[in-house]
Design a protein around this motif. Structure first.
Motif: not given
Length: 264
Positions: A95-100, A102-105, A210-217
């Motif tokens: 959940t924390r990773v998803a929230v982080t 989403l905030r970035r997106l 590394h969690d959330g790296v898909e946004v950088t990808y």
């Protein structure tokens, strides 16, 4: 004896919930009046009801609550609760990773990423490779990296890295390689000498866990498309700063490199 209403007030379990627990054989009344159907509870049942209340607050499934209550051994009961708490912690992490992410997106004016075009020469490294599923990557990576570090010891000449075949992302299963640069790659266990081919890379840096790296990808992929390029080969990552260097996730830095070629 306590009426169901009195028991409800003492345990903070609603009358409706107590009826449901009775029907599910989770918490049966001490006495049920056969003529009226009224349920009566004993004061000795209050602690059990409170345990159920707390377990349900932790979203423990009713079937697991039954297992916990029916297990006489305190150690076994504790192990069952600990197992569920571990699942909760993992869920909280997701959940924390998803929230982080989403905030970035959802930032109104995201800062553009910095991308470097780099000509990477061929080089031979000590590596461990396997074909694995997407969900296996984290556990497999930890074991492979530990084996690499034990084999190479102090002989590493640069930070660790990895390559990830496109099939891993497209089909959920593909070849993964983790490596350590070293002048003399050893051959032991799963560790082998592997030559990374020369490639032109579009490189950016992912900051933090590394969690959330898909946004950088996604941002790197957008840059590649906007600059009339196409991806040509396995994605490369280099772990410039990671858990092996510092316990502070904010300081972690992962380079992401996509082999690219310019589209005519």
């Amino acid at each position: 004896m306590l009426t169901i209403g009195e028991f409800s007030r003492l345990t903070h379990l609603s009358v409706r919930t107590l009826r449901r627990y009775h029907e599910g054989a989770l918490l049966e009344p001490a006495v049920v009046d056969r003529s009226t159907g009224y349920r009566y509870y004993s004061v000795e049942q209050i602690p059990t009801a409170q345990v159920i209340h707390r377990l349900r607050e932790l979203d423990v499934p009713l079937s697991d609550v039954q297992r916990i209550l029916r297990t006489p051994d305190p150690g076994a009961r504790s192990a069952l609760v600990a197992e569920h708490l571990q699942r909760l912690e993992e869920q909280l992490d997701r959940t924390r990773v998803a929230v982080t992410s989403l905030r970035r997106l959802l930032r109104p004016d995201p800062a553009p990423i910095e991308v470097e075009l780099r000509a990477e020469p061929a080089r031979t490294v000590a590596a461990v490779g396997a074909v694995i599923g997407e969900r296996e990557v984290e556990a497999w990576f930890a074991g492979a990296m530990a084996e690499l570090e034990a084999a190479v010891g102090d002989g590493a000449s640069g930070p660790p890295g990895g390559t990830y075949d496109n099939a891993l992302f497209e089909e959920g299963r593909g070849r993964v390689l983790v490596y350590l640069p070293t002048p003399s790659p050893p051959r032991t266990g799963r560790v082998r000498a592997v030559t990374l081919p020369a490639a032109d890379l579009a490189v950016t840096t992912h900051v933090g866990e590394h969690d959330g790296v898909e946004v950088t990808y996604g941002e790197l992929g957008t840059w590649v498309v906007q600059n009339a390029m196409s991806v040509a080969g396995a994605v490369r990552e280099v772990y410039r700063v990671g858990p092996r260097d510092t316990a502070d996730p904010a300081a972690w830095r992962t380079e992401i490199g996509w082999p690219v070629f310019r589209v005519a």
